[in-house]
Scaffold this active site. Structure first.
Site, mmCIF file in Angstrom:
data_model
loop_
_atom_site.group_PDB
_atom_site.id
_atom_site.type_symbol
_atom_site.label_atom_id
_atom_site.label_comp_id
_atom_site.label_asym_id
_atom_site.label_seq_id
_atom_site.Cartn_x
_atom_site.Cartn_y
_atom_site.Cartn_z
ATOM 1 N N GLY A 43 22.708 36.081 13.416
ATOM 2 C CA GLY A 43 22.590 36.188 14.954
ATOM 3 C C GLY A 43 22.748 37.642 15.699
ATOM 4 O O GLY A 43 22.499 38.439 15.025
ATOM 5 N N THR A 44 23.262 37.555 16.913
ATOM 6 C CA THR A 44 23.269 38.824 17.712
ATOM 7 C C THR A 44 24.319 39.762 17.170
ATOM 8 O O THR A 44 24.042 40.798 16.751
ATOM 9 C CB THR A 44 23.862 38.257 19.009
ATOM 10 O OG1 THR A 44 23.071 37.509 19.772
ATOM 11 C CG2 THR A 44 24.133 39.544 19.872
ATOM 12 N N GLY A 183 26.642 49.925 33.516
ATOM 13 C CA GLY A 183 27.727 48.917 32.929
ATOM 14 C C GLY A 183 28.637 49.563 32.071
ATOM 15 O O GLY A 183 28.220 50.091 31.171
ATOM 16 N N GLU A 206 29.373 52.428 36.854
ATOM 17 C CA GLU A 206 29.768 51.171 36.812
ATOM 18 C C GLU A 206 30.176 50.515 38.339
ATOM 19 O O GLU A 206 30.598 51.341 39.130
ATOM 20 C CB GLU A 206 31.112 51.156 36.195
ATOM 21 C CG GLU A 206 32.189 50.101 36.107
ATOM 22 C CD GLU A 206 31.606 48.840 35.859
ATOM 23 O OE1 GLU A 206 31.284 48.628 34.725
ATOM 24 O OE2 GLU A 206 31.608 47.773 36.614
ATOM 25 N N VAL A 240 23.727 50.282 41.050
ATOM 26 C CA VAL A 240 22.512 50.610 40.854
ATOM 27 C C VAL A 240 21.352 49.686 41.515
ATOM 28 O O VAL A 240 21.572 48.587 41.417
ATOM 29 C CB VAL A 240 22.294 50.600 39.098
ATOM 30 C CG1 VAL A 240 20.753 50.875 38.781
ATOM 31 C CG2 VAL A 240 23.089 51.479 38.615
ATOM 32 N N GLY A 274 26.245 42.449 30.887
ATOM 33 C CA GLY A 274 26.663 41.039 30.553
ATOM 34 C C GLY A 274 25.534 40.196 29.784
ATOM 35 O O GLY A 274 24.471 40.746 29.559
ATOM 36 N N ALA A 323 32.616 37.836 18.602
ATOM 37 C CA ALA A 323 32.393 37.155 17.351
ATOM 38 C C ALA A 323 33.395 36.472 16.715
ATOM 39 O O ALA A 323 33.217 35.271 16.128
ATOM 40 C CB ALA A 323 31.758 38.227 16.195
ATOM 41 N N HIS A 448 55.201 54.942 6.860
ATOM 42 C CA HIS A 448 55.085 56.467 7.445
ATOM 43 C C HIS A 448 54.363 57.261 6.572
ATOM 44 O O HIS A 448 54.627 57.375 5.265
ATOM 45 C CB HIS A 448 56.403 57.264 7.693
ATOM 46 C CG HIS A 448 56.244 58.522 8.019
ATOM 47 N ND1 HIS A 448 56.010 58.898 9.262
ATOM 48 C CD2 HIS A 448 56.611 59.746 7.403
ATOM 49 C CE1 HIS A 448 55.861 60.297 9.384
ATOM 50 N NE2 HIS A 448 56.460 60.822 8.165
HETATM 51 C C1 LIG Z 1 25.829 45.341 21.546
HETATM 52 C C2 LIG Z 1 26.682 44.358 21.214
HETATM 53 C C3 LIG Z 1 28.021 44.933 20.293
HETATM 54 C C4 LIG Z 1 28.840 43.663 20.169
HETATM 55 N N1 LIG Z 1 30.051 43.926 19.478
HETATM 56 C C5 LIG Z 1 30.773 42.989 19.193
HETATM 57 C C6 LIG Z 1 31.822 43.509 18.321
HETATM 58 O O1 LIG Z 1 32.294 44.559 17.960
HETATM 59 N N2 LIG Z 1 32.849 42.413 18.091
HETATM 60 C C7 LIG Z 1 32.660 41.167 18.643
HETATM 61 O O2 LIG Z 1 33.620 40.380 18.325
HETATM 62 N N3 LIG Z 1 31.579 40.777 19.396
HETATM 63 C C8 LIG Z 1 30.692 41.696 19.533
HETATM 64 N N4 LIG Z 1 29.734 41.336 20.255
HETATM 65 C C9 LIG Z 1 29.530 40.038 20.741
HETATM 66 C C10 LIG Z 1 29.082 39.304 19.657
HETATM 67 O O3 LIG Z 1 27.701 39.746 19.019
HETATM 68 C C11 LIG Z 1 28.862 37.775 20.086
HETATM 69 O O4 LIG Z 1 29.904 37.222 20.617
HETATM 70 C C12 LIG Z 1 28.588 36.766 18.879
HETATM 71 O O5 LIG Z 1 27.510 37.252 18.212
HETATM 72 C C13 LIG Z 1 28.296 35.329 19.465
HETATM 73 O O6 LIG Z 1 28.125 34.506 18.414
HETATM 74 P P1 LIG Z 1 27.392 33.057 18.692
HETATM 75 O O7 LIG Z 1 27.175 32.539 17.169
HETATM 76 O O8 LIG Z 1 27.845 32.314 19.676
HETATM 77 O O9 LIG Z 1 25.712 33.538 19.118
HETATM 78 P P2 LIG Z 1 24.688 34.527 18.558
HETATM 79 O O10 LIG Z 1 25.204 35.760 17.570
HETATM 80 O O11 LIG Z 1 24.031 35.038 19.532
HETATM 81 O O12 LIG Z 1 23.827 33.673 17.570
HETATM 82 C C14 LIG Z 1 22.837 32.741 18.131
HETATM 83 C C15 LIG Z 1 21.976 32.377 17.173
HETATM 84 O O13 LIG Z 1 21.170 31.215 17.492
HETATM 85 C C16 LIG Z 1 20.008 31.460 17.351
HETATM 86 N N5 LIG Z 1 18.894 30.339 18.156
HETATM 87 C C17 LIG Z 1 19.177 30.676 19.599
HETATM 88 N N6 LIG Z 1 18.520 29.540 20.064
HETATM 89 C C18 LIG Z 1 18.115 28.972 19.129
HETATM 90 C C19 LIG Z 1 17.401 27.633 18.815
HETATM 91 N N7 LIG Z 1 16.932 26.766 19.883
HETATM 92 N N8 LIG Z 1 17.067 27.316 17.835
HETATM 93 C C20 LIG Z 1 17.227 27.833 16.698
HETATM 94 N N9 LIG Z 1 18.002 29.142 16.717
HETATM 95 C C21 LIG Z 1 18.636 29.234 17.684
HETATM 96 C C22 LIG Z 1 19.645 32.797 17.700
HETATM 97 O O14 LIG Z 1 18.679 33.576 17.155
HETATM 98 C C23 LIG Z 1 20.787 33.740 16.923
HETATM 99 O O15 LIG Z 1 20.586 33.802 15.590
HETATM 100 C C24 LIG Z 1 28.747 42.351 20.610
HETATM 101 C C25 LIG Z 1 27.364 42.094 21.320
HETATM 102 C C26 LIG Z 1 26.435 43.002 21.543
HETATM 103 C C27 LIG Z 1 25.208 42.578 22.407
#
Ligand SMILES: Cc1cc2nc3c(=O)[nH]c(=O)nc-3n(C[C@H](O)[C@H](O)[C@H](O)COP(=O)(O)OP(=O)(O)OC[C@H]3O[C@@H](n4cnc5c(N)ncnc54)[C@H](O)[C@@H]3O)c2cc1C
Length: 469
Positions: A43-44, A183, A206, A240, A274, A323, A448
């Site tokens: 995922g993300t 942001g 911001e 912005v 966001g 995450a 320490h």
């Molecule tokens: C730049 C950035 C940095 C971040 N850093 C952190 C951090 O350091 N620590 C932290 O805790 N959080 C961080 N986050 C937030 C974190 O990435 C998310 O909270 C987390 O990934 C959410 O997990 P999720 O499983 O809900 O969704 P996601 O990780 O978004 O995964 C969703 C998955 O579902 C798949 N999908 C979507 N729709 C479908 C569909 N219809 N059919 C099949 N597959 C589908 C997508 O391809 C994806 O693989 C960050 C986010 C960003 C953008």
């Protein structure tokens, strides 16, 4: 006709919500399927979020050490950034972790299917593969874990070169000379810290009155002070309005509350304002699933209003977009689906970490929230400038702040800004979970010299007993 495959549970999406849910479902003995539309699991978080950004932050930190090598008595005359190698290391880290998820699926007998998943009726989903072929799956329990995407809006559509989101910025072919970041939330300030250290002239705009607006006000003030000291441009209350293409990139216009307009020229613009939930095309129309601004409403066990359908992670209304929260929600959902006892999340005990420079971490109520909730607030604060390990590291900015209730010493919130504080917040989370008091934190002996002594000292400071200030 091919038989419809049947599973105990099907999970749509393999981010930290979906993949952790799947592994736990496998551990619980459920016949489990994960459906993922992308080429790799994770995922993300794994591909365009937590992991690649933290990898780049490490590169930036190493580069900083080279810049300051003289301070450590090391003569380093020639050094430069090999951007292709930086990107290659990031890819290696991401690929290794994605393979790890694949391995864990096999180990826990989790099956996977590549394709786009949609709810197709009670206990049914369809999966459409890249060629448009549809397959139907049956599963009495379904977990929606489709996550979120970067929010964009008209006039600021990402083009991969000048206007970027967290996705495109991670694939840049070179370090840009200048960048405006829209942001100053976690994503914005992390990328500001990365690219500033790589040599990009960064300006963060911001709209709200302060950076990292969800954090305690003193934390925002300390970060803003540090950004200005480092030479990172930061404009708050800056709305912005427009980004127009120029020969060298963009002209980004913004206005202030008094209506005054200003324009900044930059090679790139990162839009970090966001996230939008991926709930629009997953077959919710014919279900009873309720939405709130596109986010899915759930009960404490992650059940939606549609029987048998759960939702977890970034998709969920009111849940912090993190995450570790997605993962915990995944475990709760599948444990509940398996008919086993589980404990809902106490969202006041969720740690937040922002990996900017200096780092930020927090859990619980800010000082203002605690006062507004009617607590008799007692604050203990300890600066890293008085901590020996921080001095050794040459990272003396920031502090630990503990917000407690005067009556019984209950810890209401812990807020940190400074070196490696994202590694230190778990102590506060455990203390709060065990209903510890500020005295418990003060009397627990901390080793320490470590940065964690600042937590102990901040707890002592709540009673004006701090030793080193
Ligand atoms: C730049 C950035 C940095 C971040 N850093 C952190 C951090 O350091 N620590 C932290 O805790 N959080 C961080 N986050 C937030 C974190 O990435 C998310 O909270 C987390 O990934 C959410 O997990 P999720 O499983 O809900 O969704 P996601 O990780 O978004 O995964 C969703 C998955 O579902 C798949 N999908 C979507 N729709 C479908 C569909 N219809 N059919 C099949 N597959 C589908 C997508 O391809 C994806 O693989 C960050 C986010 C960003 C953008």
């Amino acid at each position: 006709m091919a038989e419809t495959p049947k599973y105990d549970i099907a999970i749509i999406g393999s981010g930290p919500g979906g993949y952790v849910a799947a592994i736990r479902a496998g551990q619980l003995g459920l016949k489990t399927l994960v459906v993922e539309k992308d080429d790799a699991f994770g995922g993300t978080c794994l591909h365009v979020g937590c992991i690649p950004t933290k990898d780049l932050l490490l590169n930036a930190e190493v580069y900083d050490y080279f810049k300051n090598a003289k301070e450590f008595g090391i003569v380093c005359k020639e050094f430069s950034i090999d951007w292709a190698a930086v990107q290659a290391r990031k890819t290696k880290v991401v690929t290794r972790l994605a393979k790890g998820v694949e391995f864990l699926f096999k180990k826990n007998k989790v099956e996977s299917m590549q394709g786009y998943g949609r709810l197709a009726g009670p206990g049914r989903i369809t999966v459409t593969d890249a060629k448009g072929q549809k397959r139907e799956i049956q599963a009495p329990k379904i977990v929606l874990a489709t996550g979120s995407e970067a929010k964009t809006f008209p006039g600021f559509e990402p083009d991969g070169k000048t206007i970027l989101t967290n996705k495109e910025i991670l694939a840049l072919k070179a370090v840009p000379k200048s960048m405006v970041i829209m942001g100053a939330g976690a994503v914005g300030v992390e990328f500001a810290s990365i690219f500033h250290r790589f040599g990009t002239k960064v300006t963060v705009l911001e709209m709200l009155p302060r950076a990292v607006p969800l954090e305690d006000e003193e934390i925002s003030a300390e970060l803003e002070k540090s950004f200005r000291r480092q030479g990172i441009g930061l404009e708050t209350q800056a709305k912005v309005e427009k980004a127009s293409k120029t020969a060298n990139g963009l002209a980004v216009s913004f206005t202030r509350p008094d209506g005054k307009a200003q324009t900044i020229e930059a090679e790139t613009l990162l839009v970090a304002v966001g996230r939008s939930p991926n709930s629009h095309d997953v077959g919710l129309e014919k279900t009873r699933v309720k939405l709130e601004r596109g986010f899915v409403k759930v009960d404490p066990y992650m059940q939606t209003d549609e029987p048998g359908v759960y939702a977890i992670g970034d998709l969920v209304a009111g849940s912090p977009l993190l995450a570790h929260v997605a993962s915990r929600e995944g475990i709760i959902a599948v444990t509940h689906a398996a008919g086993k006892p589980t404990e809902p999340i106490n969202y006041t005990q969720v740690p937040n970490c922002t990996y900017c420079e200096p780092e930020i971490s927090s859990v619980g109520l800010t000082e203002r929230q605690a006062r507004e909730a009617g607590h008799k607030v007692r604050v203990g604060k300890f600066p890293f400038a008085a901590n020996s390990k921080a001095t050794i590291l040459g990272a003396r900015e920031g502090f630990v702040k503990i917000v407690s209730d005067e009556t019984y010493g209950e810890i209401l919130g812990v807020h940190m800004v400074g070196p490696r504080v994202t590694e230190m917040i778990a102590e506060a989370v455990v203390a709060m979970r065990l209903e510890g008091t500020v005295e418990d934190l003060a009397y627990a002996i901390h080793p320490h010299p470590t940065l964690t002594e600042a937590v102990m000292e901040a707890a002592h400071a709540a009673h004006d007993w701090a030793i080193h200030v």
